[in-house]
Motif scaffolding. Sequence first.
Motif, mmCIF file in Angstrom:
data_model
loop_
_atom_site.group_PDB
_atom_site.id
_atom_site.type_symbol
_atom_site.label_atom_id
_atom_site.label_comp_id
_atom_site.label_asym_id
_atom_site.label_seq_id
_atom_site.Cartn_x
_atom_site.Cartn_y
_atom_site.Cartn_z
ATOM 1 N N ARG A 6 -4.428 12.337 16.031
ATOM 2 C CA ARG A 6 -5.593 11.747 15.366
ATOM 3 C C ARG A 6 -6.351 10.821 16.320
ATOM 4 N NH1 ARG A 6 -2.078 10.857 10.932
ATOM 5 N NH2 ARG A 6 -2.073 8.620 11.368
ATOM 6 N N ARG A 7 -5.595 10.028 17.056
ATOM 7 C CA ARG A 7 -6.188 9.085 18.005
ATOM 8 C C ARG A 7 -7.008 9.833 19.063
ATOM 9 N NH1 ARG A 7 -4.804 3.876 20.083
ATOM 10 N NH2 ARG A 7 -5.137 3.714 22.320
ATOM 11 N N GLU A 8 -6.444 10.904 19.626
ATOM 12 C CA GLU A 8 -7.154 11.673 20.655
ATOM 13 C C GLU A 8 -8.411 12.334 20.091
ATOM 14 O OE1 GLU A 8 -6.689 11.815 24.054
ATOM 15 O OE2 GLU A 8 -5.435 10.130 23.455
ATOM 16 N N ARG A 9 -8.333 12.806 18.859
ATOM 17 C CA ARG A 9 -9.498 13.427 18.225
ATOM 18 C C ARG A 9 -10.604 12.389 18.032
ATOM 19 N NH1 ARG A 9 -9.393 16.934 12.664
ATOM 20 N NH2 ARG A 9 -8.097 18.302 13.948
ATOM 21 N N ILE A 10 -10.224 11.188 17.624
ATOM 22 C CA ILE A 10 -11.206 10.112 17.443
ATOM 23 C C ILE A 10 -11.832 9.729 18.785
ATOM 24 C CG2 ILE A 10 -11.472 7.665 16.842
ATOM 25 C CD1 ILE A 10 -9.282 8.194 14.655
ATOM 26 N N ASP A 12 -12.103 11.629 21.463
ATOM 27 C CA ASP A 12 -12.990 12.744 21.851
ATOM 28 C C ASP A 12 -14.340 12.601 21.157
ATOM 29 O OD1 ASP A 12 -11.123 13.967 23.498
ATOM 30 O OD2 ASP A 12 -10.455 15.400 21.987
ATOM 31 N N ALA A 13 -14.293 12.307 19.865
ATOM 32 C CA ALA A 13 -15.523 12.160 19.077
ATOM 33 C C ALA A 13 -16.338 10.964 19.556
ATOM 34 C CB ALA A 13 -15.184 12.021 17.595
ATOM 35 N N VAL A 31 -18.850 8.545 14.427
ATOM 36 C CA VAL A 31 -17.571 8.930 15.039
ATOM 37 C C VAL A 31 -16.676 9.582 13.990
ATOM 38 C CG1 VAL A 31 -15.483 8.098 16.199
ATOM 39 C CG2 VAL A 31 -17.715 7.158 16.839
ATOM 40 N N HIS A 34 -17.974 13.156 13.454
ATOM 41 C CA HIS A 34 -17.671 14.039 14.581
ATOM 42 C C HIS A 34 -16.181 14.348 14.703
ATOM 43 C CE1 HIS A 34 -21.794 13.460 15.931
ATOM 44 N NE2 HIS A 34 -21.579 14.376 16.860
ATOM 45 N N SER A 35 -15.355 13.430 14.254
ATOM 46 C CA SER A 35 -13.901 13.639 14.364
ATOM 47 C C SER A 35 -13.315 14.292 13.113
ATOM 48 C CB SER A 35 -13.191 12.303 14.598
ATOM 49 O OG SER A 35 -13.354 11.438 13.481
ATOM 50 N N LEU A 42 -10.374 5.522 10.881
ATOM 51 C CA LEU A 42 -10.841 4.919 12.129
ATOM 52 C C LEU A 42 -10.490 3.439 12.172
ATOM 53 C CD1 LEU A 42 -12.487 7.581 12.505
ATOM 54 C CD2 LEU A 42 -14.334 6.141 13.380
#
Length: 202
Positions: A6-10, A12-13, A31, A34-35, A42
Amino acid sequence: MEECERRERILDAASEVLQKCGYHAASMDKVAQHSAMSKRTLYLMFHSKQDLFHTLVSSRLFNVSPGKCLHMADPAEELTELLMRLGGVILRPDRISLIRALVTESPQSEDIRQIMSSLRAGGKDNVLTTWLDRYVRARNGPVEDISMYSNMLFGMTIGDLMLQSLACEPDRSWIEQDMRPRFHRAVQIFLAGFAQGCPAAS
């Protein structure tokens, strides 16, 4: 989904939003969209927009561990390896795009200026400062203002190539082929001057 995923997806976004919209127009709402995460998620992971973007820069540009000391008998080779790992992260095209977005925003944003100041020597508590501190202590240091020397070393190696990459789109193969000999020579010059200027390090 695992928390780290989840952290990496956030992150990236956040990188995508920063590059598309700029820091001022970037919002936790954008954000989240996009995530494909909720805004609540978040805020559970990042206290604020500033915290999110500080984390983005720190994790995407400076998350390089010293690794094992493979060349303990050869400090120049060990430091060259460390710079190669750090350069391999910072000089990636997607990382250069992120830095370019930060540079564009810095005149309008105090938050971004603070983040940009951390770029000077590879981030706060960076691996170069850590390595130099260990190097000096092993030679009966200390030397005052290790971070200043870290800034110098970063500037004459990664910083120089980073500026070239920001100014234009260089030939990636040239950077990758040129990095090791360039960094190794810079390290030899740096360590010789460092030892001369800092008796504790000789």
